[in-house]
Design a protein around this motif. Sequence first.
Motif, PDB file in Angstrom:
ATOM      1  N   GLY A 152       0.823  -1.199   0.000  1.00  0.00           N
ATOM      2  CA  GLY A 152       0.000   0.000   0.000  1.00  0.00           C
ATOM      3  C   GLY A 152       0.856   1.246   0.000  1.00  0.00           C
ATOM      4  O   GLY A 152       2.072   1.194   0.201  1.00  0.00           O
ATOM      5  N   THR A 153       0.224   2.390  -0.237  1.00  0.00           N
ATOM      6  CA  THR A 153       0.921   3.671  -0.254  1.00  0.00           C
ATOM      7  C   THR A 153       0.775   4.362   1.091  1.00  0.00           C
ATOM      8  O   THR A 153      -0.344   4.572   1.576  1.00  0.00           O
ATOM      9  N   ASN A 154       1.901   4.691   1.692  1.00  0.00           N
ATOM     10  CA  ASN A 154       1.916   5.383   2.989  1.00  0.00           C
ATOM     11  C   ASN A 154       1.141   4.626   4.061  1.00  0.00           C
ATOM     12  O   ASN A 154       0.469   5.220   4.905  1.00  0.00           O
ATOM     13  N   LEU A 155       1.240   3.290   4.010  1.00  0.00           N
ATOM     14  CA  LEU A 155       0.637   2.444   5.032  1.00  0.00           C
ATOM     15  C   LEU A 155       1.731   1.918   5.946  1.00  0.00           C
ATOM     16  O   LEU A 155       2.842   1.619   5.502  1.00  0.00           O
ATOM     17  N   TYR A 156       1.394   1.764   7.234  1.00  0.00           N
ATOM     18  CA  TYR A 156       2.384   1.333   8.216  1.00  0.00           C
ATOM     19  C   TYR A 156       1.784   0.318   9.183  1.00  0.00           C
ATOM     20  O   TYR A 156       0.567   0.283   9.393  1.00  0.00           O
ATOM     21  N   GLN A 157       2.663  -0.512   9.735  1.00  0.00           N
ATOM     22  CA  GLN A 157       2.283  -1.457  10.776  1.00  0.00           C
ATOM     23  C   GLN A 157       2.927  -1.011  12.082  1.00  0.00           C
ATOM     24  O   GLN A 157       4.145  -0.826  12.149  1.00  0.00           O
ATOM     25  N   LEU A 158       2.114  -0.808  13.109  1.00  0.00           N
ATOM     26  CA  LEU A 158       2.642  -0.456  14.429  1.00  0.00           C
ATOM     27  C   LEU A 158       3.035  -1.719  15.182  1.00  0.00           C
ATOM     28  O   LEU A 158       2.327  -2.732  15.129  1.00  0.00           O
ATOM     29  N   SER A 159       4.154  -1.651  15.879  1.00  0.00           N
ATOM     30  CA  SER A 159       4.601  -2.762  16.714  1.00  0.00           C
ATOM     31  C   SER A 159       4.997  -2.216  18.077  1.00  0.00           C
ATOM     32  O   SER A 159       5.499  -1.096  18.186  1.00  0.00           O
ATOM     33  N   TYR A 160       4.774  -3.029  19.089  1.00  0.00           N
ATOM     34  CA  TYR A 160       5.185  -2.660  20.443  1.00  0.00           C
ATOM     35  C   TYR A 160       6.460  -3.415  20.789  1.00  0.00           C
ATOM     36  O   TYR A 160       6.564  -4.621  20.529  1.00  0.00           O
ATOM     37  N   CYS A 161       7.423  -2.702  21.379  1.00  0.00           N
ATOM     38  CA  CYS A 161       8.728  -3.282  21.673  1.00  0.00           C
ATOM     39  C   CYS A 161       8.976  -3.246  23.173  1.00  0.00           C
ATOM     40  O   CYS A 161       9.490  -2.259  23.709  1.00  0.00           O
ATOM     41  N   PRO A 162       8.604  -4.303  23.883  1.00  0.00           N
ATOM     42  CA  PRO A 162       8.718  -4.299  25.346  1.00  0.00           C
ATOM     43  C   PRO A 162      10.170  -4.296  25.813  1.00  0.00           C
ATOM     44  O   PRO A 162      11.041  -4.903  25.207  1.00  0.00           O
ATOM     45  N   ILE A 163      10.395  -3.586  26.890  1.00  0.00           N
ATOM     46  CA  ILE A 163      11.731  -3.550  27.478  1.00  0.00           C
ATOM     47  C   ILE A 163      11.662  -3.668  28.997  1.00  0.00           C
ATOM     48  O   ILE A 163      12.663  -3.687  29.685  1.00  0.00           O
ATOM     49  N   SER A 164      10.430  -3.774  29.535  1.00  0.00           N
ATOM     50  CA  SER A 164      10.274  -3.812  30.989  1.00  0.00           C
ATOM     51  C   SER A 164       9.199  -4.819  31.374  1.00  0.00           C
ATOM     52  O   SER A 164       8.471  -5.330  30.537  1.00  0.00           O
ATOM     53  N   ASP A 165       9.114  -5.101  32.663  1.00  0.00           N
ATOM     54  CA  ASP A 165       8.055  -5.960  33.191  1.00  0.00           C
ATOM     55  C   ASP A 165       6.706  -5.345  32.848  1.00  0.00           C
ATOM     56  O   ASP A 165       6.602  -4.139  32.677  1.00  0.00           O
ATOM     57  N   PRO A 166       5.607  -6.149  32.743  1.00  0.00           N
ATOM     58  CA  PRO A 166       5.545  -7.551  33.122  1.00  0.00           C
ATOM     59  C   PRO A 166       5.951  -8.521  32.017  1.00  0.00           C
ATOM     60  O   PRO A 166       5.948  -9.716  32.217  1.00  0.00           O
TER      61      PRO A 166
END
Length: 207
Positions: A156-170
């Motif tokens: 797609g054009t100017n489409l993005y996938q968000l991801s979460y990048c955990p670095i802490s508990d839990p």
Amino acid sequence: MKITKFLVLSFLLFAFTATSIFPHAVHAGDPAAVIDVYGNEVTADASYFIGAASDDNTTTLAVSATSRIICNSDVVLSSMSNGLPVTFSSPVGESNDGVIREDSYLNVNFDAATCRVAGVSTMWKMELRPTMRGFVVTTGGVDGLNRVKSTKYEGGTNLYQLSYCPISDPMCECSCACVPLGNVVDRLAPSTIPFPVVFEPVADKSS
């Protein structure tokens, strides 16, 4: 306690699975600028609506919150008219030239009045919700511990996938794999189903 341990282990298994399903969403690439719906670079000094892109390139859903006062609000998907804008910034210690770039760690904050409850911010974070049988994105995050990535979505054009990048508990005692976010029962949460989004700048009310 057993339920919490089970859900945490389930999240770690999900992270491993998501890394295989979305390899392009969890590996850093060239630091290209993230582009909004009008073809302009997304910047840290502006507010944006995050819209869910459909197959016909229209957006009928937008990111919002369960409460406009933001106190421990879950991040939900609502109609565009009820969308709540966000701002982006780089975590403390990360370089930031004012342009939001693909695959770079970001803090995401609702562009709204900070909750008056001490220690509760508008920053996104992940939190365990036993009633949802897993984790959901909510507010009250801390700079540097709650990181999000925006990765170019193929197809797609100017489409993005968000991801979460955990670095802490839990979820992790140290940094672990980024996991894609998607629509889970109208809440933003880890999901193996692709969820392309667009960034629409908020109109300048002074103009």
